[in-house]
Design a protein around this motif. Structure first.
Motif, PDB file in Angstrom:
ATOM      1  N   LEU A  76      45.650  42.439  39.859  1.00 51.83           N
ATOM      2  CA  LEU A  76      45.415  43.877  39.997  1.00 51.83           C
ATOM      3  C   LEU A  76      45.857  44.411  41.358  1.00 51.83           C
ATOM      4  CD1 LEU A  76      41.858  44.038  38.374  1.00 51.83           C
ATOM      5  CD2 LEU A  76      43.976  44.932  37.396  1.00 51.83           C
ATOM      6  N   TYR A  77      45.615  43.628  42.414  1.00 53.48           N
ATOM      7  CA  TYR A  77      45.931  44.077  43.777  1.00 53.48           C
ATOM      8  C   TYR A  77      46.709  42.990  44.518  1.00 53.48           C
ATOM      9  CZ  TYR A  77      41.950  46.975  42.418  1.00 53.48           C
ATOM     10  OH  TYR A  77      41.084  47.803  41.738  1.00 53.48           O
ATOM     11  N   LYS A  99      38.874  50.588  46.548  1.00 58.29           N
ATOM     12  CA  LYS A  99      39.455  50.209  45.268  1.00 58.29           C
ATOM     13  C   LYS A  99      38.477  49.365  44.457  1.00 58.29           C
ATOM     14  CE  LYS A  99      44.397  50.332  46.354  1.00 58.29           C
ATOM     15  NZ  LYS A  99      45.628  49.533  46.559  1.00 58.29           N
ATOM     16  N   LEU A 100      37.810  48.446  45.128  1.00 54.43           N
ATOM     17  CA  LEU A 100      36.860  47.583  44.444  1.00 54.43           C
ATOM     18  C   LEU A 100      35.666  48.376  43.927  1.00 54.43           C
ATOM     19  CD1 LEU A 100      36.825  44.465  46.801  1.00 54.43           C
ATOM     20  CD2 LEU A 100      37.957  44.694  44.595  1.00 54.43           C
ATOM     21  N   ARG A 102      35.485  51.538  43.181  1.00 52.84           N
ATOM     22  CA  ARG A 102      35.866  52.435  42.084  1.00 52.84           C
ATOM     23  C   ARG A 102      35.871  51.709  40.744  1.00 52.84           C
ATOM     24  NH1 ARG A 102      40.251  54.194  45.564  1.00 52.84           N
ATOM     25  NH2 ARG A 102      39.682  56.116  46.645  1.00 52.84           N
ATOM     26  N   ASN A 103      36.108  50.414  40.766  1.00 53.40           N
ATOM     27  CA  ASN A 103      36.273  49.661  39.520  1.00 53.40           C
ATOM     28  C   ASN A 103      35.019  48.930  39.055  1.00 53.40           C
ATOM     29  OD1 ASN A 103      39.266  49.745  38.593  1.00 53.40           O
ATOM     30  ND2 ASN A 103      39.390  49.494  40.801  1.00 53.40           N
ATOM     31  N   SER A 105      30.977  48.887  37.671  1.00 56.21           N
ATOM     32  CA  SER A 105      30.213  49.739  36.761  1.00 56.21           C
ATOM     33  C   SER A 105      29.219  50.622  37.517  1.00 56.21           C
ATOM     34  CB  SER A 105      29.457  48.872  35.762  1.00 56.21           C
ATOM     35  OG  SER A 105      28.434  48.135  36.429  1.00 56.21           O
TER      36      SER A 105
END
Length: 210
Positions: A76-77, A99-100, A102-103, A105
């Motif tokens: 992913l990154y 980024k982490l 945001r992804n 739950s």
């Protein structure tokens, strides 16, 4: 242009499988035999010509005794997690963290805020050091510590001594499953474990008890 991007994604996705297998020191024949597929299928997955389904992907990491998170993060990154060490640049660290977050739950966001807020009476910095130290120990040691924490929690819950019941409570079934998987991986001498968990597993356990 779209085809080029798709080919690039397929190539990076295939890296998950061959790199994990290489890290575990297992052959294509070993993986194929234990997953019940042909060696040609494994070769196609590792070349990006086809891909395993979700259950096959889970079985892949369980068989190799590895935690899949690291490999999927690299997919992913790649600009961040393909490096051997985490970035030191402040701007890049902030970008990675955002980024982490945001992804994850909504539940995980709430749990993270709870841990950082100090509502529980502890220090976030101290908790972070505790977790970092925990992650440096062997799987056997981690399973032992986690079991002790679980037992203390269950005792205090029954005695009505939990200190923050109105706030975020742990998912005990998930914790029990993680401890079980960690213990099993430690007994097999593996480097990590795969945790697959869904609401159906709770229902199946309840049915088995009846």
């Amino acid at each position: 242009m779209y085809d080029e991007l798709r080919i690039d994604r397929a190539k990076r996705f295939s890296k998950i499988w061959w790199k994990a297998r290489a890290d575990a020191g297992k052959s294509q024949e070993f993986v194929a035999l234990n997953l019940g597929v042909s060696r040609k299928t494994i070769q196609n997955w590792e070349k990006g010509l086809s891909a395993p389904n979700l259950l096959q992907a889970s079985d892949w990491f369980q068989l190799l005794g590895l935690n899949p998170t690291k490999y999927f993060m690299e997919f992913l990154y790649p600009q961040i997690f393909e490096e051997k060490n985490l970035p030191h640049d402040e701007e890049k660290l902030c970008e990675t963290l955002l980024k982490l977050i945001r992804n994850i739950s909504t539940k995980e966001k709430k749990e993270l805020i709870y841990l950082m807020s100090g509502i529980h009476g502890g220090s976030w910095i101290a908790l972070l050091q505790l977790l970092a130290a925990y992650c440096q120990t062997s799987l056997q040691a981690r399973a032992t510590v986690a079991r002790m924490i679980l037992e203390n929690y269950e005792i205090e819950e029954k005695m009505g001594k939990l200190t923050n019941k109105s706030e975020v409570l742990p998912d005990i079934e998930l914790l029990k499953l993680a401890i079980s998987q960690c213990k099993e991986a430690a007994q097999k001498g593996q480097k990590g474990y795969t945790l697959m968990f869904c609401e159906d597993s709770k229902g199946n356990k309840n049915k088995n008890k009846k």
